[in-house]
Design an enzyme around this catalytic site. Structure first.
Site, PDB file in Angstrom:
ATOM      1  CG  ASN A   1      43.413  41.076   5.508  1.00 49.61           C
ATOM      2  OD1 ASN A   1      42.399  40.492   5.131  1.00 49.61           O
ATOM      3  ND2 ASN A   1      44.112  40.682   6.567  1.00 49.61           N
TER       4      ASN A   1
ATOM      5  CE  LYS B   1      42.710  42.212   9.620  1.00 54.59           C
ATOM      6  NZ  LYS B   1      43.306  42.316  10.917  1.00 54.59           N
TER       7      LYS B   1
ATOM      8  CG  HIS C   1      46.642  37.531   8.746  1.00 59.43           C
ATOM      9  ND1 HIS C   1      46.133  37.678  10.020  1.00 59.43           N
ATOM     10  CD2 HIS C   1      46.783  38.781   8.253  1.00 59.43           C
ATOM     11  CE1 HIS C   1      45.970  38.980  10.260  1.00 59.43           C
ATOM     12  NE2 HIS C   1      46.355  39.659   9.198  1.00 59.43           N
TER      13      HIS C   1
ATOM     14  CD  GLU D   1      43.303  38.987  12.151  1.00 59.66           C
ATOM     15  OE1 GLU D   1      42.685  38.738  11.109  1.00 59.66           O
ATOM     16  OE2 GLU D   1      43.547  40.151  12.539  1.00 59.66           O
TER      17      GLU D   1
ATOM     18  CD  GLU E   1      50.068  41.861   8.753  1.00 59.20           C
ATOM     19  OE1 GLU E   1      49.478  42.904   8.454  1.00 59.20           O
ATOM     20  OE2 GLU E   1      49.494  40.768   8.849  1.00 59.20           O
TER      21      GLU E   1
ATOM     22  N   GLY F   1      45.379  45.475  14.510  1.00 59.91           N
ATOM     23  CA  GLY F   1      44.060  45.847  15.016  1.00 59.91           C
ATOM     24  C   GLY F   1      44.082  46.527  16.371  1.00 59.91           C
TER      25      GLY F   1
ATOM     26  CB  SER G   1      47.843  49.830  14.026  1.00 59.91           C
ATOM     27  OG  SER G   1      47.113  48.935  14.840  1.00 59.91           O
TER      28      SER G   1
HETATM   29  P1  PGA Z   1      45.200  46.214  10.905  1.00 62.45           P
HETATM   30  O1  PGA Z   1      45.401  44.732  10.350  1.00 62.45           O
HETATM   31  O2  PGA Z   1      45.661  47.151   9.818  1.00 62.45           O
HETATM   32  O3  PGA Z   1      43.731  46.327  11.181  1.00 62.45           O
HETATM   33  O4  PGA Z   1      46.039  46.341  12.135  1.00 62.45           O
HETATM   34  C1  PGA Z   1      46.501  44.386   9.544  1.00 62.45           C
HETATM   35  C2  PGA Z   1      46.378  42.946   9.115  1.00 62.45           C
HETATM   36  O5  PGA Z   1      45.829  42.149   9.872  1.00 62.45           O
HETATM   37  O6  PGA Z   1      46.822  42.571   8.030  1.00 62.45           O
END
Ligand code: PGA
Length: 256
Positions: free
Chosen positions: A7, A9, A94, A96, A166, A172, A210
């Site tokens: 992803n 983003k 997601h 976010e 997640e 992140g 992460s």
């Molecule tokens: P990350 O994000 O691997 O940077 O923690 C995962 C995601 O948001 O799908």
């Protein structure tokens, strides 16, 4: 089978995304055993990345989709438009978007149904916040998001129901869940998907938050972890390739 989903983003131009995808293809060239690999760049990079991965093992995903099929929704992109640009997959719900952009369970459910109707496989993202985990509500939150997201959804036989666990606090943050916690939550998620009518053998549950080249194997070796959803580490070709290699090692050890 194992799934590795990148992803990107809101990062990278079309050209940069294409270069990254090219690096991934270069790294997997010649591999006979591979996991399923999905790359989800920004909308603006979908066309460029599509050209790079055409006729390869890697497929294209989007990061979001509109909750309605068409109409006066300025700035939205429909599931049919994603299919038109070559997307086979799309992330829905997601964290976010749920937490940063106020997307609720009902919108997530509509997006999932729209994706299925257009022949695009949704990847339903669920997970609890830090406060919810501290309050002992992690399982309830994830199960609710799964049941709500899958409500009214009917998966054609060949389409897997893909759910990514997640935890919001792990995304992140550099601090992933433990594989044991992920496995426990994956079982809760499978049960909730079963309650929503999804057959056990068509349910795919991924871990995200992460994941990087150094911890991917510890998740992927778990039978209950069907793959990983990778954000930050998917932007570095060597990290993403290390994650793919971890999946290959697991698949080979399982004799796939
Ligand atoms: P990350 O994000 O691997 O940077 O923690 C995962 C995601 O948001 O799908």
């Amino acid at each position: 089978m194992k799934y590795i989903i990148g992803n990107y983003k809101m990062h990278l131009t079309g050209r940069e995304s294409a270069a990254l995808a090219r690096g991934v293809l270069h790294g997997i060239r010649g591999s006979e055993v591979l996991p399923e690999i999905v790359i989800c760049p920004s909308y603006t990079a979908l066309g460029e990345v599509r050209k790079v991965i055409a006729r390869s093992h890697v497929v294209l995903g989007a990061q979001n989709v509109a909750a309605t099929p068409a109409g006066p929704y300025t700035g939205e992109v429909s599931a049919a438009q994603l299919a038109d640009v070559g997307c086979t997959h799309v992330l829905v719900g997601h964290s976010e978007r749920r937490h940063g952009l106020g997307e609720g369970d009902a919108a997530v459910q509509s997006k999932l149904v729209e994706a299925l109707a257009a022949g695009v496989t949704p990847i339903l993202c669920v997970g609890e916040t830090h406060d919810e985990r501290s309050a002992g509500k992690a399982e309830d939150v994830a199960a609710r998001q799964v049941r709500a997201g899958l409500q009214g959804a009917s998966f054609p036989k060949r389409v897997k129901c893909i759910i990514a666990y997640e935890p919001v606090w792990a995304i992140g943050s550099g601090s992933a869940a433990t594989p044991d916690d992920a496995v426990a939550m994956h079982r809760v998620i499978r049960r909730a998907a079963g309650e929503a009518g999804v057959a056990a053998d068509s349910c795919v549950v991924l871990y995200g938050g992460s994941v990087d080249g150094s911890n991917a194997y510890t998740f992927l070796r778990e039978r209950d972890v069907d793959g990983v959803l990778v954000g930050g580490a998917s932007l570095k070709v060597h990290e993403f390739l290390a994650i793919i290699t971890a999946a290959v090692d697991v698949l080979q050890a399982q004799g796939v």
